[in-house]
Design an enzyme around this catalytic site. Structure first.
Site, PDB file in Angstrom:
ATOM      1  N   CYS A  28      -0.723  -2.981   5.245  1.00  0.00           N
ATOM      2  CA  CYS A  28      -0.803  -4.215   6.045  1.00  0.00           C
ATOM      3  C   CYS A  28      -0.886  -3.903   7.533  1.00  0.00           C
ATOM      4  CB  CYS A  28       0.417  -5.096   5.807  1.00  0.00           C
ATOM      5  SG  CYS A  28       0.624  -5.635   4.125  1.00  0.00           S
TER       6      CYS A  28
ATOM      7  N   HIS B 288      -1.470 -10.815  -1.408  1.00  0.00           N
ATOM      8  CA  HIS B 288      -2.699 -10.206  -0.886  1.00  0.00           C
ATOM      9  C   HIS B 288      -3.105  -9.086  -1.844  1.00  0.00           C
ATOM     10  CE1 HIS B 288      -1.873 -11.361   3.600  1.00  0.00           C
ATOM     11  NE2 HIS B 288      -2.930 -12.034   3.176  1.00  0.00           N
TER      12      HIS B 288
HETATM   13  N1  ARG Z   1       3.912 -12.193   6.916  1.00  0.00           N
HETATM   14  C1  ARG Z   1       2.549 -11.834   6.687  1.00  0.00           C
HETATM   15  C2  ARG Z   1       1.873 -12.930   5.872  1.00  0.00           C
HETATM   16  O1  ARG Z   1       2.488 -13.441   4.988  1.00  0.00           O
HETATM   17  C3  ARG Z   1       2.451 -10.517   5.996  1.00  0.00           C
HETATM   18  C4  ARG Z   1       1.035 -10.036   5.859  1.00  0.00           C
HETATM   19  C5  ARG Z   1       0.904  -8.779   5.052  1.00  0.00           C
HETATM   20  N2  ARG Z   1      -0.386  -8.236   5.146  1.00  0.00           N
HETATM   21  C6  ARG Z   1      -1.094  -7.688   4.148  1.00  0.00           C
HETATM   22  N3  ARG Z   1      -2.230  -7.136   4.420  1.00  0.00           N
HETATM   23  N4  ARG Z   1      -0.674  -7.728   2.924  1.00  0.00           N
HETATM   24  O2  ARG Z   1       0.746 -13.283   6.118  1.00  0.00           O
END
Ligand code: ARG
Length: 297
Positions: free
Chosen positions: A290, A196
């Site tokens: 996150c 991300h």
């Molecule tokens: N386990 C989640 C996923 O892989 C973690 C999300 C992390 N969020 C972020 N904004 N980076 O989607």
């Protein structure tokens, strides 16, 4: 002359602010001011790692939900002490990643662009977050394209930096440009550990970012270098504890407490880094940012 201007109660100062006088380099003499934000969070009552959709997740290793909640509470209290207005969305059993509220949408000018998740495991979160936005009087835009909200869309001043490569589809970047009428800069992510955009870039204020160069392809890196020549460049070591996954109010920057060099660089630039330990939530592949969705009215 430079005056740091923290806008938060003195109790926070006692707890968090280092007594060390920041060593400012001559080019970093701007006045920093804290603007408390309004944010949305989700208590990790149902947090666990039961599937693997990013390299950080190891379902075979047990998680400690009560530890995740305790660490999250520390982040929640930190924001409250900084004067932020924190809203909560109810967690839902069976949606262990819902704690990562940044993925729930992208909100500017009271308009909430909803999320449409890449992986089936998280798809029900999209409507759940959109329900919350509707119930709280946001103008909700149901997404036509796959996107994971503020995980991949970061507002820097009037520009939207938009990530793609692992989660949000580049078509969602066009959709965001149409909805918000702002410039959107597409950045291709290339390292699956930084899947991300908010794991590879931190927004520090309206014109300052920090980033990890190796997370981007050559075109993305060139765009970042041209637009942000004074950016903070973080080490691979700090990025590997999701140090970039941080939240700034323009002066106070809440970061992973293990990102020690990033902390040093922030202090040198006149920011006030505040370390928190979210090690249990890191097992899901997420950190401070996150867990934080900014609500811009
Ligand atoms: N386990 C989640 C996923 O892989 C973690 C999300 C992390 N969020 C972020 N904004 N980076 O989607």
């Amino acid at each position: 002359m430079r005056v740091a201007c923290p806008v938060f109660p003195s109790t926070v100062k006692e707890t968090f602010v280092s007594t060390t006088v920041p060593q400012l380099s001559p080019e970093n003499t701007s006045v920093r001011s804290a603007i408390p934000r309004t944010i949305l969070m989700c208590r990790p009552n149902h947090f666990t790692v039961s599937y693997r959709i990013n390299p950080w997740m190891h379902p075979q290793i047990p998680t400690d939900t009560s530890l995740a909640v305790a660490q999250w509470e520390q982040l929640y209290r930190t924001y409250q002490k900084l004067g932020m207005q924190v809203h909560l969305v109810d967690s839902i059993a069976g949606l262990p990643d819902m704690v990562y509220a940044a993925n729930g949408g992208f909100v500017i000018d009271n308009t909430a662009y909803g999320a449409r998740f890449t992986h089936a495991e998280r798809q029900p979160e999209g409507p759940a977050y959109m329900d919350w936005f509707r119930d709280n009087d946001f103008d909700v835009r149901v997404p036509q394209n796959t996107n994971e909200g503020e995980g991949d869309f970061l507002l820097v001043g009037d520009t939207i930096l938009a990530g793609t490569g692992f989660r949000s589809a580049s078509d969602s970047h066009r959709e965001v440009a149409e909805i918000f009428g702002r410039e959107v800069v597409t950045l291709n992510l290339v390292n699956p550990s930084f899947y991300h955009l908010d794991t590879a870039i931190a927004v520090l204020d309206d014109s300052t970012i920090a980033y990890l160069p190796s997370a981007f392809d050559a075109a993305g890196l060139a765009a970042l270098e041209r637009r942000y020549p004074d950016a903070v460049i973080v080490t691979e070591t700090d990025a590997a504890v999701l140090g970039l996954n941080s939240f700034s109010d323009g002066y106070n920057v809440v970061i992973a407490d293990r990102a020690v060099d990033f902390e040093r660089q922030l202090r040198e630039r006149g920011f006030n880094p505040i370390g928190v330990d979210l090690s249990e939530l890191l097992r899901g592949g997420g950190g401070v940012k996150c867990c934080t969705l900014e609500l811009r009215r």
